[in-house]
Design a protein around this motif. Structure first.
Motif, PDB file in Angstrom:
ATOM      1  N   THR A   1       0.852  -1.193   0.000  1.00 19.91           N
ATOM      2  CA  THR A   1       0.000   0.000   0.000  1.00 19.91           C
ATOM      3  C   THR A   1       0.885   1.239   0.000  1.00 19.91           C
ATOM      4  OG1 THR A   1      -1.715  -1.212   1.199  1.00 19.91           O
ATOM      5  CG2 THR A   1      -1.871   1.189   1.205  1.00 19.91           C
ATOM      6  N   ILE A   2       1.167   1.723  -1.179  1.00 19.10           N
ATOM      7  CA  ILE A   2       2.018   2.902  -1.336  1.00 19.10           C
ATOM      8  C   ILE A   2       1.207   3.992  -2.009  1.00 19.10           C
ATOM      9  CG2 ILE A   2       4.130   3.812  -2.377  1.00 19.10           C
ATOM     10  CD1 ILE A   2       5.298   1.003  -2.198  1.00 19.10           C
ATOM     11  N   ARG A   3       0.891   5.011  -1.212  1.00 17.98           N
ATOM     12  CA  ARG A   3       0.128   6.150  -1.724  1.00 17.98           C
ATOM     13  C   ARG A   3       1.043   7.367  -1.849  1.00 17.98           C
ATOM     14  NH1 ARG A   3      -3.400   4.121   2.435  1.00 17.98           N
ATOM     15  NH2 ARG A   3      -5.211   3.006   1.583  1.00 17.98           N
ATOM     16  N   ARG A   4       0.434   8.523  -2.094  1.00 14.27           N
ATOM     17  CA  ARG A   4       1.209   9.744  -2.313  1.00 14.27           C
ATOM     18  C   ARG A   4       2.090  10.085  -1.103  1.00 14.27           C
ATOM     19  NH1 ARG A   4       1.058  13.691  -5.942  1.00 14.27           N
ATOM     20  NH2 ARG A   4      -0.829  12.825  -6.895  1.00 14.27           N
ATOM     21  N   LYS A   5       1.578   9.885   0.134  1.00 16.01           N
ATOM     22  CA  LYS A   5       2.356  10.221   1.325  1.00 16.01           C
ATOM     23  C   LYS A   5       3.653   9.440   1.387  1.00 16.01           C
ATOM     24  CE  LYS A   5      -1.391  11.682   4.423  1.00 16.01           C
ATOM     25  NZ  LYS A   5      -2.085  11.393   5.699  1.00 16.01           N
ATOM     26  N   GLU A   6       3.558   8.136   1.077  1.00 19.62           N
ATOM     27  CA  GLU A   6       4.754   7.298   1.088  1.00 19.62           C
ATOM     28  C   GLU A   6       5.748   7.758   0.024  1.00 19.62           C
ATOM     29  OE1 GLU A   6       1.528   4.570   2.772  1.00 19.62           O
ATOM     30  OE2 GLU A   6       1.676   6.206   1.337  1.00 19.62           O
ATOM     31  N   MET A   7       5.219   8.056  -1.155  1.00 17.99           N
ATOM     32  CA  MET A   7       6.084   8.501  -2.253  1.00 17.99           C
ATOM     33  C   MET A   7       6.785   9.811  -1.912  1.00 17.99           C
ATOM     34  SD  MET A   7       3.649   7.707  -5.533  1.00 17.99           S
ATOM     35  CE  MET A   7       2.836   6.115  -5.745  1.00 17.99           C
ATOM     36  N   GLU A   8       6.030  10.740  -1.339  1.00 18.58           N
ATOM     37  CA  GLU A   8       6.602  12.047  -1.000  1.00 18.58           C
ATOM     38  C   GLU A   8       7.679  11.926   0.072  1.00 18.58           C
ATOM     39  OE1 GLU A   8       3.244  14.403   0.073  1.00 18.58           O
ATOM     40  OE2 GLU A   8       2.748  14.942  -2.001  1.00 18.58           O
ATOM     41  N   ALA A   9       7.483  11.027   1.024  1.00 13.55           N
ATOM     42  CA  ALA A   9       8.479  10.850   2.086  1.00 13.55           C
ATOM     43  C   ALA A   9       9.802  10.356   1.515  1.00 13.55           C
ATOM     44  CB  ALA A   9       7.956   9.874   3.135  1.00 13.55           C
ATOM     45  N   VAL A  10       9.724   9.384   0.610  1.00 10.51           N
ATOM     46  CA  VAL A  10      10.942   8.856  -0.010  1.00 10.51           C
ATOM     47  C   VAL A  10      11.573   9.904  -0.920  1.00 10.51           C
ATOM     48  CG1 VAL A  10      11.880   7.080  -1.538  1.00 10.51           C
ATOM     49  CG2 VAL A  10      10.129   6.475   0.142  1.00 10.51           C
ATOM     50  N   LEU A  11      10.738  10.601  -1.676  1.00 11.76           N
ATOM     51  CA  LEU A  11      11.243  11.626  -2.590  1.00 11.76           C
ATOM     52  C   LEU A  11      11.942  12.749  -1.833  1.00 11.76           C
ATOM     53  CD1 LEU A  11      11.475  12.682  -5.469  1.00 11.76           C
ATOM     54  CD2 LEU A  11       9.219  13.759  -5.196  1.00 11.76           C
TER      55      LEU A  11
ATOM     56  N   CYS B   1      13.654  12.518   0.904  1.00 11.07           N
ATOM     57  CA  CYS B   1      15.002  12.045   1.236  1.00 11.07           C
ATOM     58  C   CYS B   1      15.940  12.197   0.041  1.00 11.07           C
ATOM     59  CB  CYS B   1      14.962  10.583   1.675  1.00 11.07           C
ATOM     60  SG  CYS B   1      14.234  10.312   3.294  1.00 11.07           S
ATOM     61  N   MET B   2      15.428  11.877  -1.148  1.00 10.68           N
ATOM     62  CA  MET B   2      16.250  11.980  -2.348  1.00 10.68           C
ATOM     63  C   MET B   2      16.584  13.430  -2.672  1.00 10.68           C
ATOM     64  SD  MET B   2      14.282   9.094  -4.637  1.00 10.68           S
ATOM     65  CE  MET B   2      15.409   9.207  -6.020  1.00 10.68           C
ATOM     66  N   VAL B   3      15.584  14.292  -2.568  1.00 10.11           N
ATOM     67  CA  VAL B   3      15.797  15.710  -2.859  1.00 10.11           C
ATOM     68  C   VAL B   3      16.786  16.324  -1.870  1.00 10.11           C
ATOM     69  CG1 VAL B   3      14.697  17.988  -2.923  1.00 10.11           C
ATOM     70  CG2 VAL B   3      13.564  16.016  -3.980  1.00 10.11           C
ATOM     71  N   ASP B   4      16.664  15.940  -0.606  1.00  9.92           N
ATOM     72  CA  ASP B   4      17.556  16.466   0.433  1.00  9.92           C
ATOM     73  C   ASP B   4      18.909  15.760   0.447  1.00  9.92           C
ATOM     74  OD1 ASP B   4      15.541  18.148   1.173  1.00  9.92           O
ATOM     75  OD2 ASP B   4      14.882  16.958   2.901  1.00  9.92           O
ATOM     76  N   GLU B   5      19.061  14.765  -0.443  1.00 12.37           N
ATOM     77  CA  GLU B   5      20.296  13.984  -0.538  1.00 12.37           C
ATOM     78  C   GLU B   5      20.649  13.312   0.787  1.00 12.37           C
ATOM     79  OE1 GLU B   5      23.307  16.545  -2.135  1.00 12.37           O
ATOM     80  OE2 GLU B   5      22.358  16.650  -4.110  1.00 12.37           O
TER      81      GLU B   5
ATOM     82  N   THR C   1      26.879   0.118   7.770  1.00 21.36           N
ATOM     83  CA  THR C   1      26.227  -0.625   6.688  1.00 21.36           C
ATOM     84  C   THR C   1      25.149  -1.584   7.192  1.00 21.36           C
ATOM     85  OG1 THR C   1      28.087  -2.181   6.782  1.00 21.36           O
ATOM     86  CG2 THR C   1      28.136  -0.495   5.063  1.00 21.36           C
ATOM     87  N   ASP C   2      25.080  -1.794   8.520  1.00 26.17           N
ATOM     88  CA  ASP C   2      24.002  -2.617   9.093  1.00 26.17           C
ATOM     89  C   ASP C   2      22.706  -1.825   9.243  1.00 26.17           C
ATOM     90  OD1 ASP C   2      25.736  -4.716   9.282  1.00 26.17           O
ATOM     91  OD2 ASP C   2      25.769  -4.819  11.471  1.00 26.17           O
ATOM     92  N   ALA C   3      22.802  -0.502   9.347  1.00 23.93           N
ATOM     93  CA  ALA C   3      21.646   0.325   9.680  1.00 23.93           C
ATOM     94  C   ALA C   3      20.757   0.577   8.469  1.00 23.93           C
ATOM     95  CB  ALA C   3      22.114   1.656  10.264  1.00 23.93           C
ATOM     96  N   MET C   4      19.445   0.636   8.713  1.00 24.77           N
ATOM     97  CA  MET C   4      18.485   0.921   7.662  1.00 24.77           C
ATOM     98  C   MET C   4      18.716   2.320   7.102  1.00 24.77           C
ATOM     99  SD  MET C   4      14.284   1.034   7.857  1.00 24.77           S
ATOM    100  CE  MET C   4      14.115  -0.657   8.422  1.00 24.77           C
ATOM    101  N   THR C   5      18.638   2.457   5.791  1.00 21.70           N
ATOM    102  CA  THR C   5      18.826   3.761   5.171  1.00 21.70           C
ATOM    103  C   THR C   5      17.600   4.644   5.397  1.00 21.70           C
ATOM    104  OG1 THR C   5      17.839   3.164   3.040  1.00 21.70           O
ATOM    105  CG2 THR C   5      20.180   2.654   3.350  1.00 21.70           C
ATOM    106  N   ASP C   6      17.792   5.942   5.280  1.00 19.11           N
ATOM    107  CA  ASP C   6      16.688   6.878   5.485  1.00 19.11           C
ATOM    108  C   ASP C   6      15.600   6.734   4.416  1.00 19.11           C
ATOM    109  OD1 ASP C   6      17.647   7.911   7.801  1.00 19.11           O
ATOM    110  OD2 ASP C   6      17.760   9.986   7.118  1.00 19.11           O
ATOM    111  N   MET C   7      15.968   6.345   3.206  1.00 19.11           N
ATOM    112  CA  MET C   7      14.955   6.148   2.167  1.00 19.11           C
ATOM    113  C   MET C   7      13.988   5.044   2.559  1.00 19.11           C
ATOM    114  SD  MET C   7      17.110   6.574  -1.372  1.00 19.11           S
ATOM    115  CE  MET C   7      15.695   6.113  -2.354  1.00 19.11           C
ATOM    116  N   ASN C   8      14.526   3.938   3.065  1.00 18.51           N
ATOM    117  CA  ASN C   8      13.676   2.843   3.521  1.00 18.51           C
ATOM    118  C   ASN C   8      12.909   3.233   4.778  1.00 18.51           C
ATOM    119  OD1 ASN C   8      16.338   1.388   2.287  1.00 18.51           O
ATOM    120  ND2 ASN C   8      14.500   0.254   1.771  1.00 18.51           N
ATOM    121  N   ALA C   9      13.600   3.907   5.694  1.00 17.36           N
ATOM    122  CA  ALA C   9      12.959   4.315   6.947  1.00 17.36           C
ATOM    123  C   ALA C   9      11.814   5.288   6.695  1.00 17.36           C
ATOM    124  CB  ALA C   9      13.987   4.936   7.885  1.00 17.36           C
ATOM    125  N   ALA C  10      11.954   6.152   5.687  1.00 16.32           N
ATOM    126  CA  ALA C  10      10.895   7.111   5.371  1.00 16.32           C
ATOM    127  C   ALA C  10       9.623   6.403   4.932  1.00 16.32           C
ATOM    128  CB  ALA C  10      11.374   8.067   4.276  1.00 16.32           C
TER     129      ALA C  10
END
Length: 368
Positions: free
Chosen positions: A8-18, A20-24, A234-243
């Motif tokens: 279940t991936i809606r706009r909120k999920e997409m925006e959260a990941v995006l 992270c990408m925009v903020d690098e 490298t064990d820790a979850m990345t922010d993209m996944n965490a978002a």
């Protein structure tokens, strides 16, 4: 085709990941911390670490427990296959417990037999969102690790110890009214020494990959925190996944309400038929992972019938230990083998429209 699984991936999920990408900010960082804090508020644990995979979580567990390789690890025969592959790679012996046909959960009797054979740790898979009678396993005298990848945010019944210790954890967004009407006990994951909340693609809460390793109590958290502090980044979850996982947690109550409604429709459709679903607690006492149907006939026939109606169904335990080691363990895990062969998963997720849900109800009500 209506597929069995769909995140279940809606706009909120997409925006959260995006964002992270925009903020690098794509490596482990602030969102990792935010995810843990939100999960802590909802579940009530003392501490947790967000990791890149459930397999890494198992490595941490055995370090934290300082588990001896003289003892064996007990698994449900229907637990995910990656678990024994990981544990065996770490050099530990494994034993397999049979399950109840009514719930799909390991039976206490089978676990007792494994203990007699040298089992010293139980990995308790709470599959399909069904919660066990947890106290019965705790009384066996060995450590228990709860796998809540499919039962996250469900609640055990309230007991005297819960009342004496502390109030129930904060309800998820949208559950406040219901929390006032019924007082529930601890969340899933709060009874074992540790708990694994897998966040892979097919788990109830997904990060697209990863897991939370939860320490319910301060004693276990002190040990786990020390291990996490010395671990490589490298064990820790990345922010993209965490978002992604963070938004999924925030939206859980909304999604669960839809799943509950669909589950009720499906259950009514099969009520008078020959096929049955698992026995489970109602309401927040059981998370709706999907709709498992224990068939009274062959899986192939049911699959073919559903496919004619443009519905995909899959074996509920196609990725299980039983699927991997059927020839080796089926004789001692008869019920688990039976469920592996006869239990089907029907599509049940919030993104299903009324039309598709109605089509699934028709198939369930007419399946011979």
């Amino acid at each position: 085709m209506i597929h069995t699984y769909s995140p279940t991936i809606r706009r909120k999920e997409m925006e959260a990941v995006l964002t992270c990408m925009v903020d690098e900010k794509i490596g482990p960082g602030d969102m990792n911390v935010k995810l843990i804090q939100t999960a802590k508020e909802l579940i009530g644990f003392d501490g947790a670490v967000a990791l890149r995979s459930p397999a890494i979580a198992f490595e941490y567990i055995f370090k934290a427990l300082d588990f001896s390789k003289d003892g064996a690890v007990i698994f449900s025969a229907l637990a995910p296959a990656y678990q024994i592959l990981t544990v065996e790679k770490l050099g530990y012996k494994t034993l397999f417990a049979d399950v109840s046909e009514e719930t799909g959960l390991v039976t206490v009797e089978s676990v007792q037999n494994c203990i007699k054979e040298g089992g010293r740790l139980l990995i308790l898979a709470e599959s399909m969102g069904v919660l066990p009678n947890i106290k019965a396993y705790l009384e066996l005298g060995i450590p228990v690790v709860e796998d809540i990848s499919q039962s996250a945010l469900s609640s055990y019944p309230l007991d005297e110890e819960d009342v004496a210790k502390k109030p129930a954890p904060k309800p998820a967004a949208g559950e406040e009214q219901k929390a006032e009407e019924e007082v529930l006990g601890r969340r899933a994951g709060m009874y074992g020494v540790y708990a694994i909340l897998g966040m892979e693609e097919k788990d109830i809460i997904t990060a697209g990959g990863g897991a939370l390793l939860i320490a319910p109590n301060r004693k276990e958290w002190t040990v786990l925190k020390h291990i996490a502090e010395e671990a490589p980044f490298t064990d820790a979850m990345t922010d993209m996944n965490a978002a992604l996982a963070y938004v999924e947690l925030k939206e859980f109550a909304r999604n669960e309400k839809t799943r509950q409604e669909l589950f009720t429709l499906y259950s009514r459709a099969v009520m008078s038929g020959r096929h049955k679903t698992y026995v489970r607690a109602e309401g927040r006492g059981s998370t709706i992972y999907s709709f498992p149907l224990v068939l009274n006939s062959g899986f192939k026939d049911a699959k073919a019938y559903a496919q004619k109606k443009n519905i995909e169904i899959r074996q509920a335990y196609e990725d299980s230990i039983m699927a991997l080691r059927q020839q080796e363990i089926s004789k001692n895990c008869i019920c688990a083998n039976s469920l592996y062969l006869r239990c089907a998963l029907f599509p049940l997720y919030p993104r299903l429209g009324q039309k598709d849900a109605g089509q699934i109800v028709k198939v369930l009500s007419t399946m011979l």
